[in-house]
Design a protein around this motif. Structure first.
Motif, mmCIF file in Angstrom:
data_model
loop_
_atom_site.group_PDB
_atom_site.id
_atom_site.type_symbol
_atom_site.label_atom_id
_atom_site.label_comp_id
_atom_site.label_asym_id
_atom_site.label_seq_id
_atom_site.Cartn_x
_atom_site.Cartn_y
_atom_site.Cartn_z
ATOM 1 N N PRO A 230 -7.526 -5.060 -2.000
ATOM 2 C CA PRO A 230 -8.036 -4.002 -1.122
ATOM 3 C C PRO A 230 -6.880 -3.425 -0.296
ATOM 4 O O PRO A 230 -5.963 -4.161 0.082
ATOM 5 C CB PRO A 230 -9.023 -4.737 -0.202
ATOM 6 N N ALA A 231 -6.918 -2.116 -0.051
ATOM 7 C CA ALA A 231 -5.828 -1.466 0.695
ATOM 8 C C ALA A 231 -5.763 -2.000 2.122
ATOM 9 O O ALA A 231 -6.793 -2.293 2.723
ATOM 10 C CB ALA A 231 -6.060 0.037 0.711
ATOM 11 N N GLY A 232 -4.541 -2.178 2.621
ATOM 12 C CA GLY A 232 -4.349 -2.608 4.014
ATOM 13 C C GLY A 232 -3.689 -1.487 4.795
ATOM 14 O O GLY A 232 -3.597 -0.358 4.306
ATOM 15 N N PRO A 233 -3.193 -1.796 6.005
ATOM 16 C CA PRO A 233 -2.571 -0.747 6.807
ATOM 17 C C PRO A 233 -1.086 -0.548 6.485
ATOM 18 O O PRO A 233 -0.400 0.220 7.138
ATOM 19 C CB PRO A 233 -2.722 -1.291 8.238
ATOM 20 N N ASP A 234 -0.566 -1.255 5.452
ATOM 21 C CA ASP A 234 0.884 -1.210 5.200
ATOM 22 C C ASP A 234 1.283 0.071 4.456
ATOM 23 O O ASP A 234 0.433 0.794 3.933
ATOM 24 C CB ASP A 234 1.305 -2.447 4.397
ATOM 25 N N LEU A 235 2.609 0.300 4.409
ATOM 26 C CA LEU A 235 3.127 1.541 3.833
ATOM 27 C C LEU A 235 2.824 1.668 2.343
ATOM 28 O O LEU A 235 2.526 2.758 1.852
ATOM 29 C CB LEU A 235 4.648 1.599 4.085
ATOM 30 N N LEU A 236 2.902 0.554 1.612
ATOM 31 C CA LEU A 236 2.647 0.639 0.175
ATOM 32 C C LEU A 236 1.189 1.024 -0.101
ATOM 33 O O LEU A 236 0.913 1.843 -0.987
ATOM 34 C CB LEU A 236 3.004 -0.690 -0.507
ATOM 35 N N SER A 237 0.258 0.479 0.680
ATOM 36 C CA SER A 237 -1.156 0.887 0.542
ATOM 37 C C SER A 237 -1.269 2.385 0.751
ATOM 38 O O SER A 237 -1.995 3.085 0.032
ATOM 39 C CB SER A 237 -2.040 0.200 1.588
ATOM 40 N N MET A 238 -0.533 2.877 1.761
ATOM 41 C CA MET A 238 -0.608 4.303 2.053
ATOM 42 C C MET A 238 -0.046 5.129 0.882
ATOM 43 O O MET A 238 -0.648 6.115 0.470
ATOM 44 C CB MET A 238 0.166 4.585 3.329
#
Ligand code: HEM
Length: 455
Positions: A230-238
């Motif tokens: 699941p996407a998190g708040p980190d740059l790669l998720s973004m």
């Protein structure tokens, strides 16, 4: 060395003075055998703008801060990075933030910038200290260690964790081996008068391609693992969540380019700063003693936090002074797109402009005893008194290092976290020689004996 005086060219335009070039190779032999010494002697002998001939390529070395400002800020639209050494590293960094140009670069910078906002990076501080403490918990009292390798591993694990929420602890050795192989190849390429295309199967090109393939395999693995969570708040998720106007995802190749760029640019330089700092502290025990005093006074035996930074002034000055003497990015290059004038000299399209923190930082016009390691020189507002672009470890203008605050915070926190518990001594007891690749590496690494001073 004969001083070649300023000579008007056929069009009566002023061209800068410089060391006399030899046929075909120009000044490449001096540049290749001692790059830092060559740049320094050109600057001291020929003044603000020195012309150097590197094979078929003409370069100007700029040492007047006003001229540097013209290139990096005033006329920045007339300059690209595709110069001299950047084109050699394209296979590694692709079209990521460090190497892209124009509108593509601007769009990326805007997209990535929020991850480096002051408030965001403050949140990374706890990970930086936790990882430093975890690493040193394993250090044996009295053991000799390869400190440069330790610092590389530490900063790589930190950047992967805070920007990509990834654990690369198992991959550190592989990344370092591949990146080092690529750096060695890049360093030999820009010292050579002959430029063979990447596809020519020379042993060097084959090693370079293999190193890039290994880095790719690792980074694609990180991206895919990440994409399955699941996407998190980190740059790669973004980056993985970005959608174009038509709803399309960012091509995987471009995600790879950004990830490689941030992993490599985000750890190598900070690790170098720390390695040089440990070596300098070992050879300057009075500085080390004053640092230990500040750490005792401010921290009283506990681990540092971001909230302590405003009071860890001397610790920060140690980092600032270390980057003055050993700037990891020892030279910055740009290439003129159209003819222009710099420092009163005609600058034809295609000219490479070199700006060297190494040369600027060791110039007696701005620094007393420029070769001496004296962190206290920064105490009485020196940073504010210096002209812009005299002290420039992070470059400047629109392409200023995006990680400058991140790096300062990280280096200061790691230095505090380790120096409060350990004393490090060089073996043998002398500064390693600087070896310029893309960055300024300590030749032969930094071997040090570590002694526990606090449990
Ligand atoms: C002591 C540590 C560091 C030093 C000395 C340093 C130095 C520099 C310099 C001089 C530039 C400009 C190059 C040029 O104009 O040609 C630059 C750009 C860049 N740095 Fe750093 N850097 C450091 C740490 C970091 C960190 C921690 C990150 C990321 C986490 C980072 C990411 C980048 C990126 C992505 C660029 C390209 C920015 C752009 O062109 O928009 N750097 N760095």
């Amino acid at each position: 060395m004969t001083v070649q005086t300023e000579a008007p060219d056929a069009g009566q335009r002023r061209i800068p003075p410089g060391p006399p070039p030899r046929r075909i190779v120009g000044n490449l032999p001096e540049f290749a055998s001692d790059l830092l010494g060559f740049f320094t002697s050109c600057a001291r002998t020929y003044g603000d703008v020195a012309r150097v001939q590197l094979g078929s390529r003409t370069g100007y070395l700029l040492t007047n801060p006003a001229d540097i400002e013209q290139v990096l800020v005033g006329q920045h639209r007339n300059f690209i990075k595709h110069s001299f050494f950047w084109r050699h590293v394209r296979a590694v960094f692709g079209d990521g933030l460090l190497t892209s140009e124009g509108d593509a670069w601007l769009a990326q910078r805007r997209m990535i910038q929020p991850a480096f906002h002051k408030d965001r990076i403050a949140g990374y501080g706890a990970v930086m200290v936790e990882f430093a403490d975890r690493m040193t918990d394993d250090w044996q009292d009295g053991a000799a260690r390869s400190i440069h390798r330790d610092m590389m591993g530490l900063t790589l694990e930190i950047v992967a964790k805070v920007l990509f929420d990834s654990d690369v602890s198992e991959d550190v050795a592989e990344v370092e081996r591949s990146f080092e192989a690529a750096l060695v190849q890049v360093a030999s390429r820009f010292r050579s008068p002959i430029r063979l295309p990447d596809w020519v199967p020379t042993p060097g090109n084959l090693r370079y391609a293999a190193a890039v393939r290994r880095l790719d395999a690792l980074v694609y693995r990180i991206i895919r693992e990440h994409g399955s969570r699941p996407a998190g708040p980190d740059l790669l998720s973004m980056l993985l969540a970005v959608r174009g106007d038509g709803g399309e995802r960012m091509p995987e190749r471009l995600v790879r380019d950004q990830a490689v760029t941030l992993l490599l640019a985000g750890h190598e330089t900070t690790a170098l700063t720390l390695s040089w700092t440990w070596a300098l502290l070992s050879t300057h025990p009075h500085v080390e003693e004053r640092l230990a005093r500040e750490l005792r006074d401010v921290l009283g035996g506990r681990a540092p936090t971001v909230a302590d930074l405003p009071r860890l002034r001397y610790t920060e000055h140690v980092v600032t002074e270390s980057m003055r003497l050993y700037p990891p990015a020892y030279a910055i290059g740009r290439e003129a797109v159209a003819d222009c004038e710099i420092g009163g000299f005609h600058t034809p399209a295609g000219t490479t402009l070199f700006m060297s923190p190494w040369v600027m930082h060791r110039d007696a016009r701005w620094f007393d005893e420029p070769d001496a390691f004296r962190p206290e020189r920064w105490e009485a507002g020196l940073a504010e008194r210096l002209a812009r672009f005299v002290y420039m470890p992070f470059g400047g203008g629109p392409r200023l290092c995006i990680g400058n605050r991140f790096a300062m915070m990280e280096a200061t926190l790691i230095l505090a976290a380790i120096a409060r518990r350990f004393r490090l001594r060089l073996e043998p007891d002398r500064m390693p020689a600087p070896y310029p690749t893309i960055t300024l590496r300590p030749q032969g690494g930094v071997r040090m004996r570590v002694t526990r001073t606090l449990d």
